[in-house]
Design an enzyme around this catalytic site. Structure first.
Site, mmCIF file in Angstrom:
data_model
loop_
_atom_site.group_PDB
_atom_site.id
_atom_site.type_symbol
_atom_site.label_atom_id
_atom_site.label_comp_id
_atom_site.label_asym_id
_atom_site.label_seq_id
_atom_site.Cartn_x
_atom_site.Cartn_y
_atom_site.Cartn_z
ATOM 1 N N THR A 35 -27.047 7.513 -1.863
ATOM 2 C CA THR A 35 -27.876 8.657 -2.251
ATOM 3 C C THR A 35 -27.568 9.087 -3.684
ATOM 4 O OG1 THR A 35 -26.197 10.027 -1.200
ATOM 5 C CG2 THR A 35 -28.225 9.651 0.051
ATOM 6 N N GLY A 119 -13.642 -0.802 -1.338
ATOM 7 C CA GLY A 119 -14.662 0.244 -1.234
ATOM 8 C C GLY A 119 -14.030 1.628 -1.192
ATOM 9 N N SER A 121 -12.823 2.974 -4.027
ATOM 10 C CA SER A 121 -12.946 3.422 -5.419
ATOM 11 C C SER A 121 -11.685 3.275 -6.250
ATOM 12 C CB SER A 121 -13.435 4.875 -5.472
ATOM 13 O OG SER A 121 -14.719 4.935 -4.947
ATOM 14 N N ASP A 167 -18.157 8.479 -7.174
ATOM 15 C CA ASP A 167 -16.743 8.084 -7.108
ATOM 16 C C ASP A 167 -15.936 8.705 -8.247
ATOM 17 O OD1 ASP A 167 -17.862 6.532 -5.161
ATOM 18 O OD2 ASP A 167 -17.648 4.640 -6.232
ATOM 19 N N TYR A 217 -25.847 -4.611 -4.335
ATOM 20 C CA TYR A 217 -25.854 -3.187 -4.685
ATOM 21 C C TYR A 217 -26.908 -2.942 -5.771
ATOM 22 C CZ TYR A 217 -24.170 1.410 -6.165
ATOM 23 O OH TYR A 217 -24.091 2.751 -6.474
HETATM 24 C C1 GLA Z 1 -20.306 2.700 -4.558
HETATM 25 C C2 GLA Z 1 -20.809 3.337 -5.855
HETATM 26 C C3 GLA Z 1 -21.208 4.789 -5.654
HETATM 27 C C4 GLA Z 1 -22.137 4.948 -4.455
HETATM 28 C C5 GLA Z 1 -21.615 4.196 -3.244
HETATM 29 C C6 GLA Z 1 -22.599 4.171 -2.099
HETATM 30 O O1 GLA Z 1 -19.119 3.304 -4.173
HETATM 31 O O2 GLA Z 1 -19.820 3.266 -6.850
HETATM 32 O O3 GLA Z 1 -21.773 5.302 -6.818
HETATM 33 O O4 GLA Z 1 -23.441 4.550 -4.782
HETATM 34 O O5 GLA Z 1 -21.275 2.848 -3.537
HETATM 35 O O6 GLA Z 1 -22.772 5.447 -1.618
#
Ligand code: GLA
Length: 379
Positions: A35, A119, A121, A167, A217
């Site tokens: 989103t 995932g 970050s 993130d 993505y």
């Molecule tokens: C990754 C991206 C974020 C976000 C998520 C999905 O973590 O870095 O910006 O789009 O995916 O919610």
């Protein structure tokens, strides 16, 4: 860990005089995936795991980086680019230097305990920790939102990931014991306290890492852009999928795009609902929101994978689990599970064993403790 970073730096360069230490945490996302780049709503929370950076000016005219995790060093001259591929750990540091140039070359050591590429970050945390260190070396602070935007730009330019802003913002401004309710259109946020006595958040890392995750993505982003252009053909005022309504979904003929928009609309609604469940400690409802979010990411947005579906479904067999879902960009990575307090370890053990039986790969489970806020300290 700050002390460990200092010691590792001293071992690497002979001394740690005048180093600046900075840290920034990884994150989980309670709800609101895919989103952020649609101007939508997200509800992430910082992790109790962080990336640490120790840095100071270099005296030999070159930039020197060292990663304790990879046991690898990179050296290059200012004004050039290190010979690393996009998305290599050093590309995030070099990218931040490119955007926030220090007055001279630097020595920078990085270490941390955010699982890499899972995932959670780790790259946003590396950008924010590097940024905080660079602020000190430049003698000039950067407003937190601006630092987050610089980190996002580094992902776009130097790692090839067209990520949103979630993130970096949560890593930079997230607070211990709080979720962050962030509106990615206005870029305003609110810290939502979590009364966590009755619950545990459990992250389970599938250990699935897919090469295609980045390209998939970026493909989702492109699909959202295409959907937006369709909508704009009949409704020029609409600026993003955030403001799409059910009638827009009907108007678009392509079923793939319909499903993408439907996910964005429903996920934004779930974030709003989730926010109020956190405020009222209504964990049963939050758990249902987790399950619905997973279904939508799986069916409408198509970013889950068999292994994450298995992890989420298996966890939900436990009465002590309020809900489970895949989290983040998708195509591998982690699930987040909302469990009753005290039940996390047993659930983790059982889900882990079942997964290992089926996929011959041992997932890693973490029960998340109070988050570590980003900060900087001086020698
Ligand atoms: C990754 C991206 C974020 C976000 C998520 C999905 O973590 O870095 O910006 O789009 O995916 O919610």
């Amino acid at each position: 860990m700050e002390q460990a970073a200092r010691e590792a730096f001293a071992k690497w360069r002979g001394s740690a005089d005048r180093v600046v230490i900075a840290r920034a945490p990884g994150r989980v996302n309670l709800v609101g995936d895919h989103t952020d780049y649609n101007d939508g709503l997200v509800l992430p929370m910082i992790l109790d795991r962080a990336v640490y950076v120790a840095a100071r000016f270099s005296l030999d005219g070159a930039h020197h980086f060292w990663s304790e995790n990879y046991r690898e060093g990179v050296t290059y001259s200012p004004g050039q680019w290190p010979g690393v591929r996009p998305g290599h750990w050093a590309s995030y540091i070099a990218g931040m230097i490119q955007e926030l140039p220090p007055p001279g070359p630097i020595e920078l050591l990085v270490m941390g305990d955010v699982p890499l590429g899972a995932g959670l970050s780790s790259s946003a945390a590396l950008e924010m920790a590097t940024g905080l260190a660079l602020e000190a070396l430049r003698g000039k602070s950067v407003p937190p939102l601006e630092l987050a935007q610089i980190g996002q730009r580094v992902e776009h330019r130097y790692a090839g990931v067209k990520c949103g802003i979630m993130d970096q913002i949560v890593s930079r401004v997230g607070r211990t014991g709080h979720a962050l309710f962030l509106d990615c259109h206005t870029l305003k946020w609110e810290h939502i306290p979590i009364q966590s006595e009755d619950i545990q958040f459990l992250v389970i890392d599938s250990r699935v890492r897919r090469q295609l995750a980045t390209s998939k993505y970026n493909e989702r982003r492109a699909e959202c852009q295409k959907a937006l252009e369709f909508m704009q053909a009949s409704d020029a005022a609409i600026t993003s999928l955030r403001y799409a309504g059910a009638h827009h979904v009907k108007e678009i003929k392509e079923s793939v795009l319909q499903r993408r928009i439907r996910h964005v609309i429903s996920e934004n609604n779930r974030v709003e609902a989730a926010c109020s469940t956190v405020i009222h400690s209504d964990w049963g409802t939050l758990g249902r929101i987790f399950s619905l979010s997973h279904e939508s990411l799986q069916g409408d947005y198509e970013v889950s994978c068999e292994e994450m579906d298995f992890l989420a479904a298996h966890a939900e067999l436990f009465p002590g689990v309020f809900g489970a879902r895949m989290m983040g960009g998708g195509f591998g990575g982690c699930t987040i599970n909302l469990a009753r307090a005290g039940e996390g370890p047993a659930i983790a053990a059982s889900v882990t064993a079942a997964y290992e039986d089926k996929y011959e790969q041992k997932p890693v489970a973490h029960i998340i403790g109070p988050g570590l806020e980003a900060r900087r300290s001086y020698d």
